[in-house]
Design an enzyme around this catalytic site. Structure first.
Site, PDB file in Angstrom:
ATOM      1  N   GLU A 228       0.820  -1.217   0.000  1.00 53.48           N
ATOM      2  CA  GLU A 228       0.000   0.000   0.000  1.00 53.48           C
ATOM      3  C   GLU A 228       0.855   1.270   0.000  1.00 53.48           C
ATOM      4  O   GLU A 228       0.363   2.353   0.322  1.00 53.48           O
ATOM      5  CB  GLU A 228      -0.965   0.017   1.198  1.00 53.48           C
ATOM      6  CG  GLU A 228      -1.898  -1.176   1.309  1.00 53.48           C
ATOM      7  CD  GLU A 228      -2.917  -1.316   0.176  1.00 53.48           C
ATOM      8  OE1 GLU A 228      -2.919  -0.467  -0.744  1.00 53.48           O
ATOM      9  OE2 GLU A 228      -3.700  -2.286   0.214  1.00 53.48           O
TER      10      GLU A 228
ATOM     11  N   HIS B 220      -2.867   2.182   8.309  1.00 51.83           N
ATOM     12  CA  HIS B 220      -3.939   1.373   7.707  1.00 51.83           C
ATOM     13  C   HIS B 220      -4.162   0.139   8.575  1.00 51.83           C
ATOM     14  O   HIS B 220      -3.204  -0.597   8.859  1.00 51.83           O
ATOM     15  CB  HIS B 220      -3.544   0.963   6.286  1.00 51.83           C
ATOM     16  CG  HIS B 220      -4.433  -0.081   5.678  1.00 51.83           C
ATOM     17  ND1 HIS B 220      -5.796   0.060   5.572  1.00 51.83           N
ATOM     18  CD2 HIS B 220      -4.147  -1.290   5.140  1.00 51.83           C
ATOM     19  CE1 HIS B 220      -6.311  -1.017   4.994  1.00 51.83           C
ATOM     20  NE2 HIS B 220      -5.333  -1.857   4.723  1.00 51.83           N
TER      21      HIS B 220
ATOM     22  N   HIS C 271      -7.114  -3.200   9.670  1.00 48.28           N
ATOM     23  CA  HIS C 271      -8.314  -3.968   9.308  1.00 48.28           C
ATOM     24  C   HIS C 271      -9.248  -4.018  10.524  1.00 48.28           C
ATOM     25  O   HIS C 271      -9.355  -5.040  11.200  1.00 48.28           O
ATOM     26  CB  HIS C 271      -7.915  -5.372   8.842  1.00 48.28           C
ATOM     27  CG  HIS C 271      -7.170  -5.383   7.543  1.00 48.28           C
ATOM     28  ND1 HIS C 271      -6.685  -6.530   6.959  1.00 48.28           N
ATOM     29  CD2 HIS C 271      -6.836  -4.380   6.692  1.00 48.28           C
ATOM     30  CE1 HIS C 271      -6.081  -6.233   5.818  1.00 48.28           C
ATOM     31  NE2 HIS C 271      -6.147  -4.930   5.641  1.00 48.28           N
TER      32      HIS C 271
ATOM     33  N   GLU D  43     -17.757  12.153  22.568  1.00 46.10           N
ATOM     34  CA  GLU D  43     -16.486  12.799  22.237  1.00 46.10           C
ATOM     35  C   GLU D  43     -16.062  12.618  20.774  1.00 46.10           C
ATOM     36  O   GLU D  43     -15.108  13.248  20.323  1.00 46.10           O
ATOM     37  CB  GLU D  43     -15.384  12.300  23.175  1.00 46.10           C
ATOM     38  CG  GLU D  43     -15.742  12.581  24.629  1.00 46.10           C
ATOM     39  CD  GLU D  43     -14.614  13.178  25.447  1.00 46.10           C
ATOM     40  OE1 GLU D  43     -13.473  12.820  25.202  1.00 46.10           O
ATOM     41  OE2 GLU D  43     -14.907  13.986  26.343  1.00 46.10           O
TER      42      GLU D  43
ATOM     43  N   HIS E  91     -12.895  -3.654   3.729  1.00 47.76           N
ATOM     44  CA  HIS E  91     -11.439  -3.822   3.833  1.00 47.76           C
ATOM     45  C   HIS E  91     -10.867  -3.252   5.142  1.00 47.76           C
ATOM     46  O   HIS E  91     -10.205  -3.967   5.882  1.00 47.76           O
ATOM     47  CB  HIS E  91     -10.757  -3.181   2.611  1.00 47.76           C
ATOM     48  CG  HIS E  91      -9.288  -3.406   2.544  1.00 47.76           C
ATOM     49  ND1 HIS E  91      -8.606  -3.619   1.374  1.00 47.76           N
ATOM     50  CD2 HIS E  91      -8.339  -3.447   3.518  1.00 47.76           C
ATOM     51  CE1 HIS E  91      -7.327  -3.802   1.628  1.00 47.76           C
ATOM     52  NE2 HIS E  91      -7.133  -3.692   2.917  1.00 47.76           N
TER      53      HIS E  91
HETATM   54  P1  13P Z   1       1.038  -5.512   3.027  1.00 52.53           P
HETATM   55  O1  13P Z   1       1.429  -6.767   3.777  1.00 52.53           O
HETATM   56  O2  13P Z   1       1.639  -5.464   1.644  1.00 52.53           O
HETATM   57  O3  13P Z   1       1.323  -4.268   3.851  1.00 52.53           O
HETATM   58  O4  13P Z   1      -0.524  -5.562   2.770  1.00 52.53           O
HETATM   59  C1  13P Z   1      -1.422  -5.714   3.830  1.00 52.53           C
HETATM   60  C2  13P Z   1      -2.720  -5.006   3.592  1.00 52.53           C
HETATM   61  O5  13P Z   1      -3.422  -4.704   4.524  1.00 52.53           O
HETATM   62  C3  13P Z   1      -3.116  -4.664   2.197  1.00 52.53           C
HETATM   63  O6  13P Z   1      -4.202  -3.800   2.177  1.00 52.53           O
HETATM   64 ZN    ZN Z   2      -5.368  -3.862   4.035  1.00 54.39          ZN
END
Ligand code: 13P
Ligand code: ZN
Length: 274
Positions: free
Chosen positions: A115, A139, A141, A169, A210
């Site tokens: 990413e 980023h 999940h 808040e 995602h």
């Molecule tokens: P990477 O292991 O390449 O960082 O990818 C993980 C991910 O969350 C892709 O969206």
């Molecule tokens: Zn991801």
């Protein structure tokens, strides 16, 4: 100074581990990047050895010459604390913003997160919008936000308003709201362009089915932002699991009163009548 002794590296490692402990990083899920300050580069650069230049896959001219601490592609957040030098890297951006090279880390091989285009394009936008203050792009999940992308309309104003309503808040922590990207193939320039477009307006971008991207000035603020948004999503998931409607909630006028006393401005576009 050794890279691993630097405070910014220790902060990065702690944040990666905190994210894993939250359950946001199954397998290699998620990635983290930090735009290193010039004095921090100076303090550790004696340990750098440059590898070959590699195309970024997009262009980030305003990041030319900058250094980033990044997680490796396919590397597990749970392993970062155990063996940082194998799972994270410092990269340098070339003078045109077209290529990067690893100067430290990923000692067993590998490359920066897939990413990287999204991270670097977000860094470009946030660096400009914050007068250079924003340095962290994260980023994750996040389970509950992902769940909500199956049942709420994929609209900025709906996600912002519903998340604000779940904890008093929230509008103080993310007064600009959150943006939403519909499902797209991850890892490339197209999703990077869509995400960085939202980052012009927000510090939070949700990727449907995602996860989430957050931007902030430091590790505490960026982790705290991700944590606050995801906790709010968890409350909403719980609430919707009990019954589909609310008996009472925080009203648009309540939000206006809060904005006044907490001295934040809450855009009227999110305070619509339902
Ligand atoms: P990477 O292991 O390449 O960082 O990818 C993980 C991910 O969350 C892709 O969206
Ligand atoms: Zn991801």
């Amino acid at each position: 100074m050794k890279v691993l002794d630097a405070e910014f590296v220790q902060g990065f490692i702690r944040m990666a581990n905190d994210g894993f402990l939250q359950g946001w990083h199954e397998r290699n899920g998620g990635n983290l990047t930090y735009r290193i300050k010039p004095e921090e580069v100076e303090a550790v650069k004696e340990e750098f050895t440059a590898k070959e230049w590699v195309s970024i896959g997009t262009t980030v001219p305003t990041l030319a010459g900058e250094y980033f601490l990044v997680t490796g592609s396919g590397k597990y957040f749970r392993n970062v604390i155990l063996n940082p030098a194998s799972n994270i890297a410092i990269i340098e951006i070339d003078s045109k913003g077209e290529q990067y090279r690893i100067v430290w880390g990923l000692v067993e091989g590998g490359r920066p997160t897939s990413e990287l285009p999204s991270h670097l394009m977000n860094h470009e936008v946030k660096k400009a919008a914050s007068n250079g203050k924003h340095r962290v792009i994260y980023h994750a999940h996040t389970t509950n936000i992902i769940a909500l992308t199956f049942v709420l309309p994929l609209e900025d104003r709906v996600f912002t308003r519903e998340l604000w309503e779940m904890a008093t808040e929230c509008p103080v922590v993310f007064p600009d709201g959150v943006g939403v990207v519909g499902w797209m193939v991850p890892g490339g320039r197209e999703i990077a362009v869509a995400t960085s477009e939202l980052m012009k307006k927000y510090d939070v971008a949700i990727w449907a089915h995602h996860g989430m991207f957050c931007s902030g000035e430091d590790f505490d603020l960026t982790f705290g932002l991700m944590h606050t948004v995801e906790k709010s999503a968890e409350i909403l998931v719980k609430m919707l699991s009990i019954r589909p409607d609310k008996l009472q909630t925080i009203t648009p006028q309540n939000f206006r009163d809060l904005a006044h006393d907490f001295k934040v401005s809450l855009p009227e576009e999110f305070l619509y009548e339902k």
